[in-house]
Design a protein around this motif. Sequence first.
Motif, mmCIF file in Angstrom:
data_model
loop_
_atom_site.group_PDB
_atom_site.id
_atom_site.type_symbol
_atom_site.label_atom_id
_atom_site.label_comp_id
_atom_site.label_asym_id
_atom_site.label_seq_id
_atom_site.Cartn_x
_atom_site.Cartn_y
_atom_site.Cartn_z
ATOM 1 N N TRP A 1 0.856 -1.179 0.000
ATOM 2 C CA TRP A 1 0.000 0.000 0.000
ATOM 3 C C TRP A 1 0.894 1.231 0.000
ATOM 4 C CZ3 TRP A 1 0.004 3.226 4.498
ATOM 5 C CH2 TRP A 1 0.714 2.697 5.587
ATOM 6 N N GLU A 2 0.307 2.385 -0.319
ATOM 7 C CA GLU A 2 1.084 3.612 -0.432
ATOM 8 C C GLU A 2 0.581 4.654 0.570
ATOM 9 O OE1 GLU A 2 3.783 3.958 -2.216
ATOM 10 O OE2 GLU A 2 3.550 1.913 -2.990
ATOM 11 N N ILE A 3 1.506 5.204 1.333
ATOM 12 C CA ILE A 3 1.176 6.252 2.292
ATOM 13 C C ILE A 3 0.653 7.483 1.547
ATOM 14 C CG2 ILE A 3 2.155 7.870 3.977
ATOM 15 C CD1 ILE A 3 4.089 5.641 4.795
ATOM 16 N N GLY A 4 -0.454 8.040 2.037
ATOM 17 C CA GLY A 4 -1.049 9.216 1.417
ATOM 18 C C GLY A 4 -2.021 8.911 0.305
ATOM 19 N N ILE A 5 -2.061 7.662 -0.134
ATOM 20 C CA ILE A 5 -2.980 7.243 -1.195
ATOM 21 C C ILE A 5 -4.013 6.260 -0.669
ATOM 22 C CG2 ILE A 5 -3.195 6.021 -3.405
ATOM 23 C CD1 ILE A 5 -0.498 7.156 -4.188
ATOM 24 N N HIS A 6 -3.549 5.255 0.062
ATOM 25 C CA HIS A 6 -4.439 4.186 0.508
ATOM 26 C C HIS A 6 -4.776 4.296 1.993
ATOM 27 C CE1 HIS A 6 -2.354 2.071 -2.946
ATOM 28 N NE2 HIS A 6 -3.640 2.016 -3.288
ATOM 29 N N ILE B 1 1.404 -0.045 10.672
ATOM 30 C CA ILE B 1 0.902 -1.396 10.943
ATOM 31 C C ILE B 1 0.937 -1.700 12.433
ATOM 32 C CG2 ILE B 1 1.379 -3.863 10.628
ATOM 33 C CD1 ILE B 1 0.080 -2.585 8.199
ATOM 34 N N ASP B 2 2.035 -1.351 13.083
ATOM 35 C CA ASP B 2 2.156 -1.628 14.515
ATOM 36 C C ASP B 2 1.115 -0.846 15.314
ATOM 37 O OD1 ASP B 2 4.239 -3.192 13.718
ATOM 38 O OD2 ASP B 2 5.798 -2.070 14.791
ATOM 39 N N SER B 3 0.872 0.411 14.914
ATOM 40 C CA SER B 3 -0.147 1.202 15.585
ATOM 41 C C SER B 3 -1.535 0.610 15.372
ATOM 42 C CB SER B 3 -0.103 2.644 15.070
ATOM 43 O OG SER B 3 -1.112 3.420 15.670
ATOM 44 N N LEU B 4 -1.798 0.123 14.169
ATOM 45 C CA LEU B 4 -3.096 -0.502 13.883
ATOM 46 C C LEU B 4 -3.306 -1.766 14.707
ATOM 47 C CD1 LEU B 4 -4.076 -0.415 10.092
ATOM 48 C CD2 LEU B 4 -5.345 0.435 12.056
ATOM 49 N N LEU B 5 -2.255 -2.547 14.867
ATOM 50 C CA LEU B 5 -2.369 -3.741 15.703
ATOM 51 C C LEU B 5 -2.754 -3.365 17.133
ATOM 52 C CD1 LEU B 5 0.706 -5.720 14.350
ATOM 53 C CD2 LEU B 5 -1.638 -6.580 14.377
ATOM 54 N N ARG B 6 -2.125 -2.334 17.656
ATOM 55 C CA ARG B 6 -2.463 -1.879 19.012
ATOM 56 C C ARG B 6 -3.887 -1.328 19.049
ATOM 57 N NH1 ARG B 6 1.002 -4.945 21.450
ATOM 58 N NH2 ARG B 6 3.186 -4.223 21.415
ATOM 59 N N LYS B 7 -4.251 -0.570 18.028
ATOM 60 C CA LYS B 7 -5.613 -0.038 17.962
ATOM 61 C C LYS B 7 -6.634 -1.164 17.961
ATOM 62 C CE LYS B 7 -8.693 2.790 15.078
ATOM 63 N NZ LYS B 7 -8.859 3.495 13.781
ATOM 64 N N GLY B 8 -6.308 -2.256 17.280
ATOM 65 C CA GLY B 8 -7.214 -3.398 17.209
ATOM 66 C C GLY B 8 -7.194 -4.295 18.428
ATOM 67 N N GLY B 9 -6.359 -3.970 19.399
ATOM 68 C CA GLY B 9 -6.368 -4.712 20.652
ATOM 69 C C GLY B 9 -5.279 -5.743 20.829
ATOM 70 N N PHE B 10 -4.279 -5.744 19.935
ATOM 71 C CA PHE B 10 -3.176 -6.699 20.092
ATOM 72 C C PHE B 10 -2.252 -6.201 21.193
ATOM 73 C CE2 PHE B 10 0.876 -8.719 19.138
ATOM 74 C CZ PHE B 10 0.485 -10.029 18.874
ATOM 75 N N LEU C 1 -7.866 5.575 7.944
ATOM 76 C CA LEU C 1 -8.172 6.255 6.695
ATOM 77 C C LEU C 1 -6.883 6.772 6.063
ATOM 78 C CD1 LEU C 1 -11.347 8.214 7.850
ATOM 79 C CD2 LEU C 1 -11.280 6.136 6.469
ATOM 80 N N PRO C 2 -6.896 7.074 4.767
ATOM 81 C CA PRO C 2 -5.650 7.404 4.054
ATOM 82 C C PRO C 2 -4.828 8.529 4.667
ATOM 83 C CG PRO C 2 -7.397 7.000 2.478
ATOM 84 C CD PRO C 2 -8.045 6.981 3.828
ATOM 85 N N LYS C 3 -5.468 9.522 5.274
ATOM 86 C CA LYS C 3 -4.723 10.689 5.753
ATOM 87 C C LYS C 3 -3.948 10.434 7.039
ATOM 88 C CE LYS C 3 -8.410 12.793 8.549
ATOM 89 N NZ LYS C 3 -9.192 14.034 8.790
ATOM 90 N N VAL C 4 -4.284 9.377 7.775
ATOM 91 C CA VAL C 4 -3.739 9.219 9.126
ATOM 92 C C VAL C 4 -2.225 9.005 9.156
ATOM 93 C CG1 VAL C 4 -3.806 7.810 11.225
ATOM 94 C CG2 VAL C 4 -5.936 8.455 10.081
ATOM 95 N N PRO C 5 -1.674 8.019 8.425
ATOM 96 C CA PRO C 5 -0.219 7.821 8.505
ATOM 97 C C PRO C 5 0.571 9.052 8.090
ATOM 98 C CG PRO C 5 -1.272 5.936 7.458
ATOM 99 C CD PRO C 5 -2.314 7.002 7.560
ATOM 100 N N GLU C 6 0.105 9.728 7.046
ATOM 101 C CA GLU C 6 0.799 10.913 6.559
ATOM 102 C C GLU C 6 0.764 12.031 7.593
ATOM 103 O OE1 GLU C 6 1.192 12.969 2.210
ATOM 104 O OE2 GLU C 6 -0.846 12.649 2.970
ATOM 105 N N GLU C 7 -0.392 12.237 8.215
ATOM 106 C CA GLU C 7 -0.505 13.272 9.240
ATOM 107 C C GLU C 7 0.365 12.976 10.455
ATOM 108 O OE1 GLU C 7 -5.042 14.992 8.473
ATOM 109 O OE2 GLU C 7 -4.650 13.631 10.143
ATOM 110 N N GLN C 8 0.484 11.707 10.797
ATOM 111 C CA GLN C 8 1.266 11.316 11.967
ATOM 112 C C GLN C 8 2.760 11.208 11.676
ATOM 113 O OE1 GLN C 8 0.006 11.059 15.070
ATOM 114 N NE2 GLN C 8 -1.972 11.665 14.216
#
Length: 237
Positions: free
Chosen positions: A151-156, A190-199, A175-182
């Motif tokens: 996937w591509e940061i800022g696009i997907h 990916i690691d942040s998403l895993l934590r967000k999902g409860g891992f 959503l697409p803007k989140v990684p770019e903004e952060q």
Amino acid sequence: MSSGCCDKNSKKQKLNHHYQESLDVNGGSGSASTAPIGNSLIKITSPEMGFFCFDTLYSYLNSLAPPKNPNFTNEPFPLFVTWEIGKDKKLRGCIGTFNSISLHSGLREYAITSAIKDSRFRPISNDELNKLHVTVSILVHFEDGKDYCDWEIGIHGIRIEFYNERGMRRSATYLPKVPEEQGWDKIQTIDSLLRKGGFRGPVTAEIRRSLKLTRYQSETVSVSYQDYMNYLQTVQC
């Protein structure tokens, strides 16, 4: 809430009728971005969607009849509604669905759900309305990723599905803007998403390789409370 010549009674009447008026969405307030789909562009969103979200939330918070159906398309799409507050646009609520839902009922539902049922925040109150910004995100062009880096940061935008350390199936999305903004790279996202999902276990390369990734694109429109007020003044005139 008041605006110029708009008192509570006239506002209630306007909530019930102003979406029957025609709207020049190309010249409306707010800002929109169009998602690239293959080699072409689509155009689904319009500022009217944001105005409808404001109307819906105002009606709910003030126990008024909900606004009538708007003029924009009622085709079904996955969607998210995001509320932000203040000049720094601090996140105030964001909830949506990956199921295709008719836009009229979908925005009516998620304008309220994202404002009052996002468990990360207290419900939005009536006295916060004049500080709010709303973004409607219509999700399109879903594709299975070959791996967690496909996937591509800022696009997907990306959605991951995985099993947590207890063997329970979980999912999470940005959503697409989140990684770019952060300012995140793909691994950090990916690691942040895993934590967000409860891992809660250690995030290893093996864990990343084991997850399923779906990428998508988003067409968005954002309007502020001031945009909304300007629109209401235009309709009243």
